[in-house]
Each structure stands twice: as C-alpha cells, then as structure tokens.
Design an enzyme around this catalytic site. Structure first.
Site, PDB file in Angstrom:
ATOM      1  N   GLU A   1      -2.706   7.644  -4.263  1.00  0.00           N
ATOM      2  CA  GLU A   1      -3.331   7.298  -5.733  1.00  0.00           C
ATOM      3  C   GLU A   1      -4.885   8.051  -6.230  1.00  0.00           C
ATOM      4  OE1 GLU A   1      -3.692   3.421  -6.077  1.00  0.00           O
ATOM      5  OE2 GLU A   1      -2.181   3.124  -4.500  1.00  0.00           O
TER       6      GLU A   1
ATOM      7  N   HIS B   1      -0.737   0.528  -9.497  1.00  0.00           N
ATOM      8  CA  HIS B   1      -1.926  -0.269  -8.700  1.00  0.00           C
ATOM      9  C   HIS B   1      -2.112  -1.501  -9.627  1.00  0.00           C
ATOM     10  CE1 HIS B   1      -4.072  -0.804  -4.816  1.00  0.00           C
ATOM     11  NE2 HIS B   1      -3.050  -1.619  -5.025  1.00  0.00           N
TER      12      HIS B   1
ATOM     13  N   ARG C   1       0.846  -0.971  -0.296  1.00  0.00           N
ATOM     14  CA  ARG C   1      -0.019  -0.046   0.145  1.00  0.00           C
ATOM     15  C   ARG C   1       0.898   1.070  -0.198  1.00  0.00           C
ATOM     16  NH1 ARG C   1      -3.282  -2.771  -0.926  1.00  0.00           N
ATOM     17  NH2 ARG C   1      -5.988  -3.581  -0.568  1.00  0.00           N
TER      18      ARG C   1
END
Length: 332
Positions: free
Chosen positions: A275, A293, A246
C-alpha cells in the site's frame, strides 16, 4: 490526592481534546501534545519533552506522518513509559516486542473499528460473489446483462473465516443472518457456546471446504503470506477471496497467479501488500472489488477510537492494566 501522570499524545486529536483537557483540569493528567509535519520533527519533540518530563503514558492517534512506532519513538521515553494507548485493531506498525521487553503495555482499540470493518467485509463478500464490478461496468457501458454469468446463491454458501476474533465473530453473525454456512480456523478453538453454529476446521480443511475465504487475522511473522501458492492449490476451483485484515497476509503475486489460472474466480480487497500501490493485474481486472483501506472510514470513527484509547488509559490508571492489552510486559 494521587499525583497526576504525564501523558503525551502523538498525532492529531480529532475528537477528545476536551476530554483530555478535563482530565488535566481535574488533576489526573499533565498533558503534552505533539503533532508535527515530519517524522524527524516528531522524534525531536519527543526527545525535548522527555528530557524534562517523565512520560508514563503515550496516546498515539492515527497520523499520516508518524506511521511507524518503534524503538526510535519510544527509547527517549524510557524508563518511565508504562503504557502506549494506540489506535486501531492492527498493530503491525508498532514494535510491541520492544515495548514488552521494557515493561510497557501496548493497547489497541479493537471495539471501535470492529463493526465498520465487519460490515465492509460483508459488503465485499456479497459484491465478490455477485460479480459486482463486471455488472456495474456493463451498466456504465450500456451492455446491460450481455455476457454476465449467473453467480452462486449466497444461501448455503460455505464461508471460511480465518481468525475468529472480534471482527471475525461479527462477520460470522452477519453472513449467518444472510443464510451462509460458516466454518472457521483460529489459533485456539472457541468454546462451543461462543461458536454460535460455526464449525471449527483445521486450516487445510478450511481451505478445501470453503467456497469463499475471508481473512481476519493480525499480520505477524507467522501470518505473512499465510495464503500463497501452496494454499491456493488446496482450494476449490473458482474460490472467492476477501481480505480486510492486512495486505501481506496474502502473497499478492500468488493471488494473481491463482486468478490467472482460474483457481480464484474473484476477490474483494480493502488491503494490499504494498500500500498504497495496487498490483497492476488486480487494479485492471473486472474480477476484483477494490477499496483503498477504507473499511473503518465512518463518521464516528475518530470519536470512537480516541474514546476507546482514553478508556484504556483510565483503566491502566485505576487497575494497572488497560482494557485491551495485546501484550503482557509482566511476563517478559
């Protein structure tokens, strides 16, 4: 015959609609489904359904709309809700504490995403070590090998794995097969038979001894900014960093400072602190390998994730516990 349970799906069902309908036809489920265009519509439909039906189970798939599963989502479903079968290995978008306090299991789907994520991690490890971005840039510009440095040989290179869960173990196996040496840090040391040649180190020791550090821990209050200025200062000069866990596990501003002062030679990232925004320095540097991602984007992922979530529901129905719970509401 056992009374059927009420199951509510949140988000698009992309691969297991027939399986769900078959379970309903067999008398195991009463199925309710919500897939709306806005968060407000999701919450409104949840309230409408829960006003007339006692929902025991929620199956939450990946939805680009309903990104956060929290008290607003779950409160209308109480006190009857007993299981939320989510999607993906991470659960930082889910208020697990709220579920635990209210006697509700949350189960993730770590198996489905583990191998694609581990494979992508190894790809980033190799590309980061071998200076992929600059080399590819040279070819496209017609510069060939001009200005390209020699890179470390991966054979014998020390890889530090932070978080030796399912993904971390797969990364260990894959990089070991390539001749790399693995050290690891985990909240709890693995039994010796599970280490498979990896050496356990305390966190600060790992920072000092690793030529490349790859992150595979969940995002929690304790792991937010796990790597920041103090941690980078303890690392070897010219260290490599890879993150497919993450984004906020790394303090992105600190990472940029470490790259600017030469502490970090190169990094490979699939996740970012804010993000989908990527730090301008990281986006423009030819010392970064960047993905959006993307690690779990393989063509079987929806089938695999939804099947694993469905198996969590079946396990809960049969045994009272899902296969992969991340909490224990019975201890709340």
């Amino acid at each position: 015959m056992t009374k059927p349970i009420n199951v509510l799906t949140l988000g698009p069902i992309r691969a297991t609609q027939k399986d769900l309908e078959d379970l309903q036809a067999d008398g195991q489920f009463h199925l309710f489904q919500i897939n709306e265009a806005t968060v407000e519509q999701f919450h409104s439909k949840i309230k409408d359904i829960s006003a007339h039906h006692d929902i025991s189970v929620v199956m939450a798939t990946y939805s680009p709309i309903l990104r956060r599963l929290d008290e607003t989502t779950f409160l209308p479903l109480l006190p009857h809700l007993r299981l939320v079968a989510g999607s993906g290995a991470g659960y930082d978008n889910v208020d697990v504490d709220f579920l635990t306090k209210n006697g509700v299991y949350y189960a993730n789907t770590p198996v489905a995403v583990s191998d694609p994520t581990a494979t992508t991690t190894v790809m980033l490890i190799l590309q980061t070590i071998r200076n992929y971005t600059q080399a590819a840039e040279n070819v496209r510009k017609g510069d060939w090998v001009n200005g390209l440095p020699f890179t470390p040989n991966v054979h014998g290179l020390v890889v530090g794995i932070v978080g030796m869960g399912m993904i971390g173990k797969l990364v260990r196996d894959k990089v070991t097969a390539l001749g790399m040496k693995v050290v690891y840090y985990n909240r709890t040391r693995l039994p010796e038979e599970e280490e498979k040649g990896a050496t356990y180190l305390e966190f600060d020791q790992l920072l000092r001894q690793s030529r490349l550090i790859t992150l595979h821990c969940p995002l929690t209050p304790a792991t937010r900014h796990l790597l920041s200025d103090d941690q980078f200062a303890k690392m070897q000069d010219g260290v490599f960093i890879v993150n497919t866990a993450r984004g906020p596990v790394i303090d992105e501003e600190a990472l940029v400072r470490a790259m600017q002062n030469g502490k970090v030679a190169r990094c490979g990232l699939d996740v970012y602190e804010n993000e989908p925004k990527v730090h301008e320095y990281l986006a423009s540097s030819n010392r970064t390998v960047l993905l959006p991602h993307y690690a779990a984007f393989v063509d079987t992922i929806f089938k695999d994730v939804e099947t694993e979530a469905l198996n969590n529901i079946k396990s809960w129905m049969e045994k009272g516990v899902p296969n992969t719970p991340v909490n224990d509401p019975n201890r709340a």
